[in-house]
Design a protein around this motif. Structure first.
Motif, PDB file in Angstrom:
ATOM      1  N   ASP A   1       2.321   2.916  -2.379  1.00 51.14           N
ATOM      2  CA  ASP A   1       1.867   4.252  -3.587  1.00 51.14           C
ATOM      3  C   ASP A   1       0.512   4.804  -2.972  1.00 51.14           C
ATOM      4  O   ASP A   1       0.393   5.912  -3.150  1.00 51.14           O
ATOM      5  N   ARG A   2      -0.348   3.770  -2.468  1.00 49.54           N
ATOM      6  CA  ARG A   2      -1.464   4.399  -1.946  1.00 49.54           C
ATOM      7  C   ARG A   2      -1.396   5.661  -1.009  1.00 49.54           C
ATOM      8  O   ARG A   2      -1.939   6.517  -0.667  1.00 49.54           O
TER       9      ARG A   2
ATOM     10  N   ASN B   1      -3.602  -4.166  -0.676  1.00 58.61           N
ATOM     11  CA  ASN B   1      -4.521  -3.035  -1.143  1.00 58.61           C
ATOM     12  C   ASN B   1      -5.891  -3.274  -1.398  1.00 58.61           C
ATOM     13  O   ASN B   1      -6.445  -2.286  -1.221  1.00 58.61           O
TER      14      ASN B   1
ATOM     15  N   ASP C   1      -8.143  -0.606   0.541  1.00 59.86           N
ATOM     16  CA  ASP C   1      -9.200   0.345  -0.253  1.00 59.86           C
ATOM     17  C   ASP C   1     -10.553   0.245   0.458  1.00 59.86           C
ATOM     18  O   ASP C   1     -11.377   1.112   0.715  1.00 59.86           O
TER      19      ASP C   1
ATOM     20  N   ALA D   1      -0.134   8.726  -2.050  1.00 59.95           N
ATOM     21  CA  ALA D   1      -0.896   9.351  -2.899  1.00 59.95           C
ATOM     22  C   ALA D   1      -1.908  10.371  -1.900  1.00 59.95           C
ATOM     23  O   ALA D   1      -2.329  11.419  -2.082  1.00 59.95           O
ATOM     24  N   LEU D   2      -1.862   9.709  -0.613  1.00 56.87           N
ATOM     25  CA  LEU D   2      -2.769  10.429   0.580  1.00 56.87           C
ATOM     26  C   LEU D   2      -1.633  11.466   1.320  1.00 56.87           C
ATOM     27  O   LEU D   2      -2.483  12.052   2.228  1.00 56.87           O
TER      28      LEU D   2
ATOM     29  N   CYS E   1       0.811  -1.146   0.068  1.00 53.96           N
ATOM     30  CA  CYS E   1      -0.084  -0.037  -0.044  1.00 53.96           C
ATOM     31  C   CYS E   1       0.927   1.278   0.035  1.00 53.96           C
ATOM     32  O   CYS E   1       0.452   2.332   0.201  1.00 53.96           O
TER      33      CYS E   1
END
Length: 829
Positions: A441-442, A666, A670, A445-446, A439
């Motif tokens: 990259d997620r 991931n 999500d 991005a946050l 996670c």
């Protein structure tokens, strides 16, 4: 030549001779082998500085011991070690640098190291050759200075011989073989041939119960012989010696004292006097690592060519600070290898996976650290533990994931960062990102701003797009502080999600697992499906490791421990299980760290978030206290993801740790973020979590917990089952209570919180130190944890804490000042 000894030390530099001296002083039959001549490695070209300055509690003690010990050597051995006690002056050009010195000074205070503050006017009055108009101030250590590296090494060698140690030169180790009870060390006689050192046909075998390697630039050869990864690789270090400076010569002829060792950290150099001239030692950018795969046999007391262009900036800044040096020519230059490690601290302690093999490698400040390293390592070897916690220097702080390229990149960075501002919240960029959870990259991005632990990227906090983490660092409240505060409030008021994938995770199973773990840890073992917090103790009865234990079956246990201490914990666990197999039966230890990811979900709305995802015949009651009580574990399904859910929360709120197959991370991330959108769920980083756990008085390993305090001194009585026998119990009980861990609320400055290294006072008397610090969103003031005298560990006791240049009021409070009855953690639904 002796062929059997209690302890064999390999390496005859300052570190090796100190170890031999201290082992001999402890009464051990000791031999030291050197492949060439004593001091022929980096010791001979070291500048011999003895700086106290270090942010580490353990390393400060090591340096302090060295400086005091070296002053005794002449009386003991008759050899003058060449100690010039001229003091050590660190100048500051900026307020931030002075803040760094003030923070360091609190560590110095806790270790009893003397220092003075000097203004620019006082500096100019004492040392008029210096330009001081652009300085903010300075910190001055009057009791240190510099020493002759060769002389101090020879003095320690003579002292070791006087104590019965044997020192043999021109013997090279070519093989190490463990027999199960001792080491068989194959050694070859070396001889001079055409200016080179070459092996002869003469070989012998030395048996030793213990071996210590202090092989300096040859650490990579040692690593190959032992089958280990040792991230000790040299980096080039240059220094130059000038011709006599007429202004300095006149200053000294007038009867003035020698200048202290001068350090302009903002200019990245040190300077000291040398026979009427100056020695300049820079820590410049782009100094290369050398000998990444081993030091050539032909490299002896050799040097590299000088690269003056690389140090031009530092040279010009010396002229700026000492204007009289501008017209002085260069007399001599040195560019030699100095061993570094990825964090700049030595690798000192037991070797991973091996018995009775001890490493003393990677000393970038080897002369300063040699005396104390020998003293404390000898304690560790002969007594089982040292009087200070040596965990921060343990060789196992780097795991098997570490590679040569990683060590090269980080060691070069460590060299360049010697004089970079060492913010307590610093995160160095080299060799990153390396180990990433799916996670990553997620989270990035946050707005995740990442820290690094055991190579893993872990969010420290989350910030808006375009935020500069480097610019946000400070010795006070950095630009990140507001985001960490918002995250802490979210967990207290709604919910937060923390990536805890870096946790170390092991499964311990087999016929002997229950009996072994019952002996290995101090708390009762949990029942099947339940969770316990427990501790493995050292032989001295102090805290060696903290574990969360989940009992999955009669003889199957899931152990979770701190990610930063993965290899350290695993080595201890494996060796203990092997030692007790004959007594308790077979035990299998399986490392599953990279098999499972972990999310910690916590906050008043945590149950509501999971309720929307859980798949259960009766979802309305699946997460209730009746079916899923506090400190229990269940296999559940969250959507399509099977999860080993633990009803625990390090933040002190209603919460669960969700251990899941890492390849499904991931998908789970999500779904959690979607389900939490209406519940005020925020991603949360490690800094907010650290603040929140202090509000609950949760001790952390490496700060409150370590090998210098027993669990009873740490206030962990409720996790110690005195009705059973366990490893370290007798030593723990014999130690008594030397100090006690307490939680304190702090009325500190408006723009700063403690970092966890500050000295505590009762009036004018220093009575303890902080080990953690931060901000409490529950109380709206600073908070800290630390150790004080037992008589002061009473709620309501008023003390003070040193922060920067002032004392601030603190009050000892009851443990778990936030929600002391745990009503929020136990909340039903």
């Amino acid at each position: 030549m002796k062929t059997h000894v209690k302890a064999l030390v390999v390496g005859g530099g300052a570190v090796g001779t100190s170890i031999a001296y201290h082992l001999a002083r402890a009464g051990w039959d000791t031999m030291l082998l050197e492949r060439d001549e004593l001091t022929s490695g980096s010791t001979w070209h070291a500048a011999g500085l003895l700086p106290y300055f270090n942010m580490s509690f353990a390393t400060t003690h090591i340096h302090d011991y060295s400086i005091k010990f070296y002053k005794t050597l002449e009386a003991e051995t008759g050899l003058n070690p060449g100690f010039s006690v001229v003091g050590n002056l660190r100048m500051a050009q900026t307020r931030a640098r002075m803040d760094e010195y003030r923070l360091y000074a609190t560590t110095a205070e806790t270790c009893g190291v003397p220092y003075e503050w000097l203004s620019p006017a006082q500096l100019k009055e004492r040392w008029p050759l210096m330009r001081c108009d652009d300085l903010i101030g300075a910190i001055y250590h009057p009791t240190d200075g510099y020493i002759n590296p060769a002389d101090v090494t020879q003095a320690m060698a003579k002292g070791a011989r006087q104590l019965g140690a044997v020192i043999e030169r021109k013997w090279q180790v070519d093989a190490y073989d463990w027999t199960g009870s001792e080491w068989r060390v194959t050694v070859t006689k070396m001889a001079e041939k055409g200016g080179n050192l070459v092996p002869t046909e003469e070989q012998t075998v030395i048996t030793a119960e213990h071996v210590v390697t202090a092989t300096g630039n040859h650490a990579q050869r040692t690593a190959r012989l032992l089958g280990l990864k040792i991230p000790a690789i040299p980096v080039e270090h240059q220094y130059i010696v000038t011709e006599p400076d007429p202004a300095l010569v006149a200053w000294r002829k007038a009867g003035n004292p020698e200048h202290p060792v001068l350090r302009d950290a903002d200019a990245k150099w040190y300077v000291r006097e040398e026979r009427g001239g100056w020695i300049l030692g820079p820590y410049e950018r782009n100094a290369p690592a050398r000998f990444a795969y081993g030091c050539p046999d032909s490299f002896r007391a050799d040097l590299f060519p000088l690269d003056l262009e690389r140090i031009e900036e530092e040279y010009m800044s010396m002229i700026h600070r000492l204007p009289s040096s501008e017209t002085v020519g260069l007399k001599d230059d040195f560019n030699g290898p100095i061993c570094y490690t990825p964090d700049g601290n030595p690798l000192l302690g037991p070797a991973p996976g091996l018995r009775n093999m001890w490493l003393a490698e990677g000393f970038s400040f080897g002369i300063t650290a040699a005396g104390g390293s020998g003293h404390y390592l000898a304690q560790l070897m002969t007594e089982g533990e040292a009087e200070i916690d040596m965990g921060s220097l343990d060789p196992k702080r780097y795991g098997s994931w570490m590679t040569t390229d990683y060590a090269v990149a980080k060691n070069e960075e460590a060299y360049e960062h010697v004089y970079i501002l060492h913010h307590p919240d610093e995160e160095r960029p080299a060799a990153r990102p390396l180990r990433t959870a799916p996670c990553y990259d997620r989270m990035k991005a946050l707005g995740a701003q990442f820290g690094q632990v055991q190579g893993w990227e872990r969010p420290n906090y989350f910030a808006p797009e375009g935020f500069d983490d480097h610019a946000a660092r400070s010795f006070r409240r950095g630009g990140w502080w507001q985001y960490a505060e918002a995250e802490a409030k979210a967990i207290r008021e709604t919910a937060g999600l923390i990536d805890a994938t870096a946790f170390a995770k092991h499964i311990v199973r087999g016929p002997g697992a229950t009996a072994f773990l019952d002996w290995f840890t101090c708390n009762k073992l949990p029942k099947i499906g339940r969770v316990n917090l427990t501790y493995a103790l050292s032989s001295a009865g102090t805290v060696r490791t903290e574990y969360t234990i989940v009992r999955q079956a009669e003889d199957v246990y899931y152990l979770v421990s701190a990610g930063a201490w993965h290899a350290y914990d695993e080595d201890f666990l494996l060796k203990a299980a092997e030692d007790k197999a004959a007594e308790f039966g077979p035990v299998i230890v399986e490392d599953v760290t990279t098999r499972y990811g972990v999310f910690a979900l916590a906050g008043p709305n945590a149950r509501a978030i999971l309720a929307g995802l859980i798949r259960d015949a009766d979802p309305a009651t699946a997460l209730s206290n009746k079916r899923f009580p506090w400190l229990s574990a269940r296999q559940i399904e969250l959507g399509m993801v099977p999860v080993n859910a633990l009803r625990v929360a390090y933040t002190g709120e209603l919460g669960w740790e969700l251990h899941h197959p890492i390849e499904m991370q991931n998908h789970l991330f999500d779904r959690l973020m979607e389900a939490g959108a209406a519940q005020g769920l925020k991603p949360v980083g490690a800094r907010a979590q650290n603040w929140l756990r202090q509000e609950k008085s949760y001790r952390a390993f490496g700060t409150e917990l370590g090998r210098d305090a027993t669990p009873l001194e740490a206030g962990l009585d409720r996790f110690v089952d005195l009705s059973k026998d366990f490893h370290g119990k007798a030593a723990m009980e014999a130690t008594g209570l030397r100090s006690k861990c307490v939680t304190l609320l702090i009325d500190g400055p408006e723009d700063a919180d403690p970092w966890g290294r500050e000295a505590l006072y009762d009036g004018e008397t220093r009575v303890g130190r902080l080990t953690s610090g931060g901000w409490s969103v529950a109380f709206g003031k600073s908070i800290g944890m630390g150790y004080v005298r037992p008589d002061l560990a009473v709620p309501g006791t008023r003390l003070s804490v040193r922060m920067f240049d002032a004392l601030w009021a603190v009050e000892v409070v009851e443990d778990s000042p936030h929600d002391p009855t745990n009503a929020r953690i136990r909340a039903d639904g």
